[in-house]
Design a protein around this motif. Structure first.
Motif, mmCIF file in Angstrom:
data_model
loop_
_atom_site.group_PDB
_atom_site.id
_atom_site.type_symbol
_atom_site.label_atom_id
_atom_site.label_comp_id
_atom_site.label_asym_id
_atom_site.label_seq_id
_atom_site.Cartn_x
_atom_site.Cartn_y
_atom_site.Cartn_z
ATOM 1 N N VAL A 51 -0.193 -9.761 -1.266
ATOM 2 C CA VAL A 51 -1.348 -9.242 -1.962
ATOM 3 C C VAL A 51 -1.978 -8.305 -0.880
ATOM 4 O O VAL A 51 -2.320 -7.274 -1.019
ATOM 5 N N LEU A 52 -2.076 -8.835 0.565
ATOM 6 C CA LEU A 52 -2.821 -8.173 1.608
ATOM 7 C C LEU A 52 -1.830 -7.037 1.890
ATOM 8 O O LEU A 52 -0.715 -7.221 2.484
ATOM 9 N N VAL A 53 -2.333 -5.671 1.891
ATOM 10 C CA VAL A 53 -1.546 -4.653 2.603
ATOM 11 C C VAL A 53 -2.167 -4.391 3.951
ATOM 12 O O VAL A 53 -3.266 -3.913 4.017
ATOM 13 N N PRO A 54 -1.469 -4.734 5.154
ATOM 14 C CA PRO A 54 -2.098 -4.239 6.247
ATOM 15 C C PRO A 54 -2.619 -2.960 6.397
ATOM 16 O O PRO A 54 -1.978 -2.198 6.148
ATOM 17 N N SER A 55 -3.912 -2.502 6.918
ATOM 18 C CA SER A 55 -4.426 -1.261 7.100
ATOM 19 C C SER A 55 -3.839 -0.447 8.197
ATOM 20 O O SER A 55 -4.622 0.009 9.041
ATOM 21 N N TYR A 58 2.468 4.263 9.802
ATOM 22 C CA TYR A 58 3.104 4.635 10.767
ATOM 23 C C TYR A 58 3.786 5.969 10.165
ATOM 24 O O TYR A 58 4.086 5.939 9.116
ATOM 25 N N ILE A 59 3.717 7.033 11.241
ATOM 26 C CA ILE A 59 4.412 8.176 10.764
ATOM 27 C C ILE A 59 5.255 8.753 12.127
ATOM 28 O O ILE A 59 4.456 8.965 13.242
ATOM 29 N N ASN A 60 6.493 8.746 11.746
ATOM 30 C CA ASN A 60 7.211 9.103 13.256
ATOM 31 C C ASN A 60 7.369 10.563 13.373
ATOM 32 O O ASN A 60 7.149 11.444 12.318
ATOM 33 N N GLN A 61 8.320 11.074 14.115
ATOM 34 C CA GLN A 61 8.612 12.542 14.338
ATOM 35 C C GLN A 61 9.034 13.284 13.378
ATOM 36 O O GLN A 61 9.118 14.512 13.031
ATOM 37 N N GLN A 62 9.934 12.414 12.497
ATOM 38 C CA GLN A 62 10.704 12.947 11.408
ATOM 39 C C GLN A 62 9.512 12.882 10.157
ATOM 40 O O GLN A 62 10.145 13.263 8.860
ATOM 41 N N SER A 63 8.234 12.724 10.385
ATOM 42 C CA SER A 63 7.342 12.634 9.188
ATOM 43 C C SER A 63 7.550 11.322 8.212
ATOM 44 O O SER A 63 7.262 11.697 7.056
ATOM 45 N N GLU A 64 8.330 10.577 8.717
ATOM 46 C CA GLU A 64 8.695 9.366 7.827
ATOM 47 C C GLU A 64 7.304 8.504 7.753
ATOM 48 O O GLU A 64 6.771 8.108 8.662
ATOM 49 N N LEU A 65 6.902 8.184 6.536
ATOM 50 C CA LEU A 65 5.501 7.377 6.573
ATOM 51 C C LEU A 65 5.615 5.874 6.063
ATOM 52 O O LEU A 65 6.398 5.760 5.086
ATOM 53 N N LEU A 66 5.250 5.228 6.869
ATOM 54 C CA LEU A 66 5.251 3.636 6.268
ATOM 55 C C LEU A 66 3.722 3.272 6.338
ATOM 56 O O LEU A 66 3.020 3.642 7.001
ATOM 57 N N ILE A 67 3.583 2.257 5.438
ATOM 58 C CA ILE A 67 2.267 1.642 5.027
ATOM 59 C C ILE A 67 2.247 0.313 5.188
ATOM 60 O O ILE A 67 3.368 -0.006 4.348
ATOM 61 N N GLY A 68 1.412 -0.472 5.500
ATOM 62 C CA GLY A 68 1.165 -1.902 5.457
ATOM 63 C C GLY A 68 2.041 -2.813 6.213
ATOM 64 O O GLY A 68 2.243 -2.494 7.620
ATOM 65 N N GLU A 69 2.644 -3.613 5.802
ATOM 66 C CA GLU A 69 3.646 -4.614 6.472
ATOM 67 C C GLU A 69 4.643 -3.805 7.390
ATOM 68 O O GLU A 69 4.711 -4.272 8.435
ATOM 69 N N GLU A 70 5.279 -2.979 6.676
ATOM 70 C CA GLU A 70 6.321 -2.198 7.725
ATOM 71 C C GLU A 70 5.726 -1.628 8.661
ATOM 72 O O GLU A 70 6.254 -1.399 9.786
#
Ligand code: ADP
Ligand code: MG
Length: 615
Positions: A51-55, A58-70
């Motif tokens: 339920v909890l999405v860590p705030s 993550y955005i790397n050099q290739q503009s890949e976006l990760l949100i939350g746990e990852e």
């Protein structure tokens, strides 16, 4: 089943009955919830099944976006590509965030046009509003997948002490995420709603909401009467939370091993957090790092957490004091925030409040559930509710001599609209500068300036004739609008306050304590400024009087007046309040007869010239 419509832009099906969502956009964790048929539900993230999405973003050099746990998993490996606690930055100026520890891994730049701070993550720069919108977008998407419908409307919670700028920025983040933000709601109000407090309209209750999260502590005292929620006081510490405990655990474990051959084992904060969390159920927690067995006992954890929890209790004492209630008058204490799972928190809180706190709900979920209940109310599903909050500091404008004239007193319920009338101080004055301040001191120089604007094109009246109404309106979101209107001519001007500098609650607390500390000297200064203002008014008025009536005044009267004008000027120079006040009082007494005599002559003259028109 409700009506459905197809959104031709996206091809998705839009349900007219899509619920309004409740979102807890937290410093450490965020989550989304909704109410269906009167029952609240929290939604699990598709990826993590939590339920909890860590705030965390993550955005790397290739503009890949990760949100939350990852993204959280990348925090320790790639600190410059990840960012956490964006909530600490939102709606704040560059100066205010400079000392934030979390910025140490990121380059910042100022967008010159609008003075907005941007942070470099990966190879791009982002504003705090954009970063928050990524989290909101993720929550929105999760909800859409879960409910099988597009989501448009939401309620977002913020701390009770958030100022206009921070609330507006949160709203903007929602907009950027494609959400129509119906309301910004205070977190403690949401938590109380989640506990169903206020549902019984005949019951008046005072409650304390103790919220200990990852990096912040908030205590709020609310009064709920006739279904109306009223924040009596707030206190806390924006730099105190579970993270500090994790850091102390790391230090503790490291020092335990420093003297041994294991000193090079990397003990991270996430290891500490894991051990800590297990101790809300167990007496001793263990974990393996490499080939090392780490353990932490409840007793050790309590020793580490004790000073921090003691600080929160001090904040509770201050909040109770500010609320004007006695401890016995507080009917219930609610625990919110992940860190209230600490056994020592429950123990210390119940010791201080002398009652067992209510922890029936999951402390991570209470705020989101309350937001969902508020959303349900706004969706029109329950009409038995009204939500009110308060202004933490007084709002007013600067008047002559640098004095603060309060228009909306501190602790006023919002929404609120109040107005006062002013006038011009000079003949023919055609503009008036309105400077808006926040704070409790009598002199504006000690308060916080929010904005200023000028009311122009006032007709050229003699001094004191213009009627200028200054109106303050704080809407349900806590946004302040100030309007000035010259009532005789209808000329008006207004401003919406987007304050330059945010105020955290420590500053609010500091401003309040200073206003008490300096109350006496402020009152003396105010009395002096009032006397000078009055003396200056009397000088201007007497000069005008002499000019208009010079033919009617005897030489003796003229010299009496001129002598007093001279004495007033000397009194102002003297800087001595008593001396000046004495002259003012004497002049008021001694010149009355002159004023009356001249007035009688003038009335007589005006009657002489009057003819009665009989036609
Ligand atoms: P925020 O409202 O600031 O986003 P949360 O309410 O999500 O924060 O609380 C997060 C904090 O709660 C973290 O510091 C986390 O370590 C702590 N926490 C979560 N579970 C436990 C537990 N069982 N025992 C102690 N602390 C916990
Ligand atoms: Mg929280």
């Amino acid at each position: 089943m409700g009506k459905v419509a197809i959104d031709f832009k996206t091809g998705s099906i839009k349900s007219k009955d899509a619920p309004v969502m409740g979102i807890d956009l937290g410093t450490s964790n965020s989550l989304i919830a909704y109410v269906k048929d009167g029952v609240p539900h929290v939604i699990k993230d598709n990826h993590s099944q939590k339920v909890l999405v860590p705030s965390v973003i993550y955005i790397n050099q290739q503009s890949e976006l990760l949100i939350g746990e990852e993204a959280k998993a990348m925090l320790e490996q790639e600190p410059d590509a990840s960012i956490y606690s964006v909530k600490r930055l939102i709606g704040k100026s560059f100066q205010e965030i400079q000392s934030e520890k979390l910025l140490s891994n990121h380059q910042t730049k100022l967008d010159l046009n609008n003075q907005i701070v941007k942070l470099k993550i990966g190879h791009q720069y982002f504003t705090a509003i954009e970063l928050s919108s990524f989290i909101l977008k993720r929550l929105k998407k999760t909800a859409e997948e879960h409910l099988g419908t597009s989501i448009e409307k939401a309620v977002i919670t913020v701390p009770a002490y958030f100022n206009d700028e921070q609330r507006q920025a949160t709203r903007d983040a929602g907009k950027l995420a494609g959400l129509d933000v119906l309301r910004i709601v205070n977190e403690p109000t949401a938590a109380a709603l989640a506990y169903g407090i206020g549902l019984d309209k005949d019951k008046t209750q005072n409650i304390a909401v103790y919220d200990l999260g990852g990096g912040t502590f908030d205590i709020s005292i609310l009064r709920i009467e006739n279904g109306i929620f009223d924040v009596l006081s707030t206190n806390g510490n924006t730099q105190l939370g579970g993270d500090d405990i994790d850091e102390s655990i790391v230090e503790f474990l490291q020092s335990k091993f420093d003297s041994t051959q294991y000193s090079s084992v990397p003990i991270t904060k996430s290891i500490a957090e894991k051990l800590k969390s297990e101790l809300s159920q167990l007496e001793i927690a263990t974990t393996a790092v490499g080939n090392l067995q780490l353990s932490l006992s409840l007793k050790e954890l309590n020793e580490i957490a004790e000073p921090l929890i003691q600080q929160t209790i001090q904040c509770c004492k201050n909040a109770v004091k500010d609320s004007g209630l006695s401890l016995q008058e507080i009917d219930e204490v609610i625990l919110v925030g992940g860190s209230t799972r600490l056994q020592l928190v429950k123990q210390k809180v119940s010791e201080y409040f002398k009652k067992k706190p209510n922890d029936n709900l999951n402390p991570d979920e209470a705020v989101a559930i309350g937001a969902a209940i508020q959303a349900d109310i706004l969706a029109g599903n329950r009409k038995d509710f009204l939500l009110l909050d308060i202004t933490p500091l007084s709002l007013g404008i600067e008047t002559m001599g640098g004095l603060m004239d309060v228009i909306i007193p501190r602790n006023s319920k919002i929404p609120v609209q109040l107005a006062r009338q002013y006038t011009t101080s000079k003949d023919g004055q055609q503009s008036l500068r309105i400077t808006v301040y926040q704070g409790e001191r009598d002199l504006v120089s000690f308060n916080r300036k929010l904005a200023e604007f000028v009311l122009k094109n006032i007709p050229a009246f003699p001094a004191g004739i213009a009627k200028i109404e200054v109106q303050f309106l704080i809407d349900a979101d806590g946004i302040l609008r100030v309007k000035a209107k010259e009532l005789r001519s209808g000329q008006e001007s207004s401003i919406e306050i987007k304050s330059q500098f945010a105020l955290d609650q420590n500053t609010v607390a500091k401003m309040l304590s200073e206003s008490i500390q300096f109350a006496q000297s402020d009152a003396q200064t105010k009395a002096w400024v009032d006397a000078v203002n009055e003396a200056q008014y009397m000088i201007a008025h007497s000069n005008k009087f002499i000019e208009q009536n010079n033919t009617l005044l005897s030489t003796e009267e003229l010299s009496v007046l001129q002598n007093f004008i001279e004495q007033l000027n000397q009194g102002i120079q003297s800087q001595n309040k008593e001396q000046l006040q004495h002259v003012i009082d004497q002049m008021n007494q001694s010149t009355q007869s002159i004023a009356h005599r001249i007035m009688d002559i003038n009335i007589g003259k005006s009657l002489e010239g009057t003819t009665i028109d009989l036609s």
